[in-house]
Scaffold this active site. Structure first.
Site, PDB file in Angstrom:
ATOM      1  N   ASN A 121       0.801  -1.228   0.000  1.00 35.83           N
ATOM      2  CA  ASN A 121       0.000   0.000   0.000  1.00 35.83           C
ATOM      3  C   ASN A 121       0.836   1.281   0.000  1.00 35.83           C
ATOM      4  OD1 ASN A 121      -2.500   1.701   0.724  1.00 35.83           O
ATOM      5  ND2 ASN A 121      -1.110   2.060   2.440  1.00 35.83           N
ATOM      6  N   TYR A 157       3.116   9.716 -11.317  1.00 38.43           N
ATOM      7  CA  TYR A 157       2.165   8.985 -10.462  1.00 38.43           C
ATOM      8  C   TYR A 157       1.284   8.025 -11.282  1.00 38.43           C
ATOM      9  CZ  TYR A 157      -1.285   8.080  -6.810  1.00 38.43           C
ATOM     10  OH  TYR A 157      -2.118   7.456  -5.920  1.00 38.43           O
ATOM     11  N   LYS A 169       1.216   3.824 -11.390  1.00 40.15           N
ATOM     12  CA  LYS A 169       0.025   3.018 -11.087  1.00 40.15           C
ATOM     13  C   LYS A 169      -0.395   2.153 -12.287  1.00 40.15           C
ATOM     14  CE  LYS A 169      -0.445   4.399  -6.787  1.00 40.15           C
ATOM     15  NZ  LYS A 169      -0.245   3.494  -5.646  1.00 40.15           N
TER      16      LYS A 169
HETATM   17  P1  NAD Z   1      -0.529   8.671   2.963  1.00 47.24           P
HETATM   18  O1  NAD Z   1       0.460   9.676   2.483  1.00 47.24           O
HETATM   19  O2  NAD Z   1      -1.516   9.057   4.002  1.00 47.24           O
HETATM   20  O3  NAD Z   1       0.234   7.345   3.472  1.00 47.24           O
HETATM   21  C1  NAD Z   1       1.294   6.817   2.744  1.00 47.24           C
HETATM   22  C2  NAD Z   1       1.899   5.646   3.470  1.00 47.24           C
HETATM   23  O4  NAD Z   1       3.029   5.245   2.712  1.00 47.24           O
HETATM   24  C3  NAD Z   1       2.370   5.989   4.873  1.00 47.24           C
HETATM   25  O5  NAD Z   1       2.013   4.941   5.763  1.00 47.24           O
HETATM   26  C4  NAD Z   1       3.889   6.052   4.745  1.00 47.24           C
HETATM   27  O6  NAD Z   1       4.572   5.527   5.881  1.00 47.24           O
HETATM   28  C5  NAD Z   1       4.166   5.163   3.551  1.00 47.24           C
HETATM   29  N1  NAD Z   1       5.366   5.642   2.874  1.00 47.24           N
HETATM   30  C6  NAD Z   1       5.560   6.856   2.285  1.00 47.24           C
HETATM   31  N2  NAD Z   1       6.811   6.943   1.820  1.00 47.24           N
HETATM   32  C7  NAD Z   1       7.425   5.765   2.139  1.00 47.24           C
HETATM   33  C8  NAD Z   1       8.718   5.234   1.921  1.00 47.24           C
HETATM   34  N3  NAD Z   1       9.673   5.925   1.291  1.00 47.24           N
HETATM   35  N4  NAD Z   1       9.001   3.987   2.381  1.00 47.24           N
HETATM   36  C9  NAD Z   1       8.065   3.258   3.003  1.00 47.24           C
HETATM   37  N5  NAD Z   1       6.813   3.693   3.228  1.00 47.24           N
HETATM   38  C10 NAD Z   1       6.505   4.930   2.798  1.00 47.24           C
HETATM   39  O7  NAD Z   1      -1.229   8.152   1.645  1.00 47.24           O
HETATM   40  P2  NAD Z   1      -2.624   7.410   1.367  1.00 47.24           P
HETATM   41  O8  NAD Z   1      -3.528   8.387   0.753  1.00 47.24           O
HETATM   42  O9  NAD Z   1      -3.085   6.639   2.542  1.00 47.24           O
HETATM   43  O10 NAD Z   1      -2.139   6.441   0.183  1.00 47.24           O
HETATM   44  C11 NAD Z   1      -1.932   5.065   0.345  1.00 47.24           C
HETATM   45  C12 NAD Z   1      -1.946   4.424  -1.008  1.00 47.24           C
HETATM   46  O11 NAD Z   1      -3.183   4.715  -1.660  1.00 47.24           O
HETATM   47  C13 NAD Z   1      -0.848   4.920  -1.954  1.00 47.24           C
HETATM   48  O12 NAD Z   1      -0.324   3.842  -2.697  1.00 47.24           O
HETATM   49  C14 NAD Z   1      -1.585   5.879  -2.869  1.00 47.24           C
HETATM   50  O13 NAD Z   1      -0.970   5.992  -4.127  1.00 47.24           O
HETATM   51  C15 NAD Z   1      -2.939   5.213  -2.962  1.00 47.24           C
HETATM   52  N6  NAD Z   1      -4.031   6.095  -3.354  1.00 47.24           N
HETATM   53  C16 NAD Z   1      -4.432   7.118  -2.571  1.00 47.24           C
HETATM   54  C17 NAD Z   1      -5.489   7.910  -2.984  1.00 47.24           C
HETATM   55  C18 NAD Z   1      -5.997   9.042  -2.170  1.00 47.24           C
HETATM   56  O14 NAD Z   1      -6.871   9.783  -2.662  1.00 47.24           O
HETATM   57  N7  NAD Z   1      -5.571   9.229  -0.938  1.00 47.24           N
HETATM   58  C19 NAD Z   1      -6.116   7.666  -4.207  1.00 47.24           C
HETATM   59  C20 NAD Z   1      -5.675   6.616  -4.992  1.00 47.24           C
HETATM   60  C21 NAD Z   1      -4.628   5.821  -4.542  1.00 47.24           C
END
Ligand code: NAD
Length: 245
Positions: free
Chosen positions: A88, A153, A157
């Protein structure tokens, strides 16, 4: 739904990942969360402890295969099984191509794609030994249509989807299912740091009329991780309120 299943969840310290951790724990899984820093991992463990859950945490560098292999071996020795891997952790981008350095592009690929490859490479031998498992990846709605700015990005994906579909075919005969969830716009730090003028027009394009909550995504992961999805593999499940940007 996940009684006694052992699950590793990367990016489990906040946002969507933390909600997946919580949802899996509520469904009786034994969860190991990964984060990027020692302090954020400890903070998440403490928060979950206050909510009545016991969870282990690690912070390996996801771009160092030897570090990951060592941690995964440690987890297997302790739990005697690795049933579920949720990849994730991810970072996003929104800058125009002229303002994006090749280093920034590379760092998105490193976490969003290469780290998933590394995690799968480390965990698959243990799943094969156990005659089965589930790998779930976090994709995005931008993996279908791209996005108008921040090319790294969506590129990453699209790669996640390719990795998901291909590994599903490679690993099916070992009883390992591989799927991805493609969230729309979800209420986490990743989105709250975007300017209002970016978010507001996006919300207007969502037929269900709201941005998603981390729980909406965690529930999809729960379903795909569970035996209810035992005939589903190679699927990219959109959870986006029918948003099509
Ligand atoms: P967030 O920024 O709240 O959390 C990101 C997580 O990734 C954190 O737990 C962090 O510890 C970890 N992380 C970041 N950099 C890291 C690194 N260098 N090494 C290890 N871990 C690392 O983001 P989120 O919104 O919860 O996103 C989680 C996933 O969902 C991601 O893959 C993101 O692309 C995807 N996503 C999010 C959304 C959205 O709208 N929030 C939409 C589509 C996809």
């Amino acid at each position: 739904m996940l009684e006694n299943k052992v699950a590793i969840i990367t990016g489990g310290t906040r946002g969507i990942g933390l909600e997946i951790v919580r949802t899996f724990l509520q469904n009786k899984a034994r969860v190991i969360l990964f984060g990027s820093r020692e302090e954020s991992v400890h903070k998440a463990i403490l928060l979950l402890k206050k909510e009545g859950f016991a969870v282990d945490g690690y912070f390996p560098n996801l771009n160092k295969i030897e570090e990951i292999e060592q941690v995964v071996q440690e987890i297997f020795s302790k739990y005697r099984s690795i049933d579920i891997l949720v990849n994730n952790a991810g970072i996003s981008a929104s800058k125009k191509i002229e303002d994006t350095t090749s280093l920034e592009f590379e760092s998105i690929m490193n976490l969003n794609v290469n780290a998933i490859f590394n995690m799968c490479k480390a965990v698959v031998p243990f799943m094969k030994e156990n005659h089965g498992g589930v790998i779930l990846n976090t994709s995005s709605m931008v993996s279908i249509y791209g996005q108008p700015s921040g090319v790294g990005y969506p590129a990453s994906k699209f790669a996640v989807n390719g990795l998901t579909k291909s590994l599903a075919r490679e690993l099916a005969s070992f009883g390992i299912r591989v799927n991805a969830v493609a969230p729309g716009i979800i209420n986490t730090d990743m989105v709250s740091c975007l300017p209002k003028e970016v978010i507001d027009p996006l919300v207007k394009t969502i037929p269900l009329g709201r941005i998603g909550e981390p729980k909406d995504i965690a529930n999809a992961f729960l379903f795909l991780a569970s035996d209810l999805a035992s005939y589903i593999t190679g699927e990219i499940l959109s959870v986006d309120g029918a948003a099509r940007s």
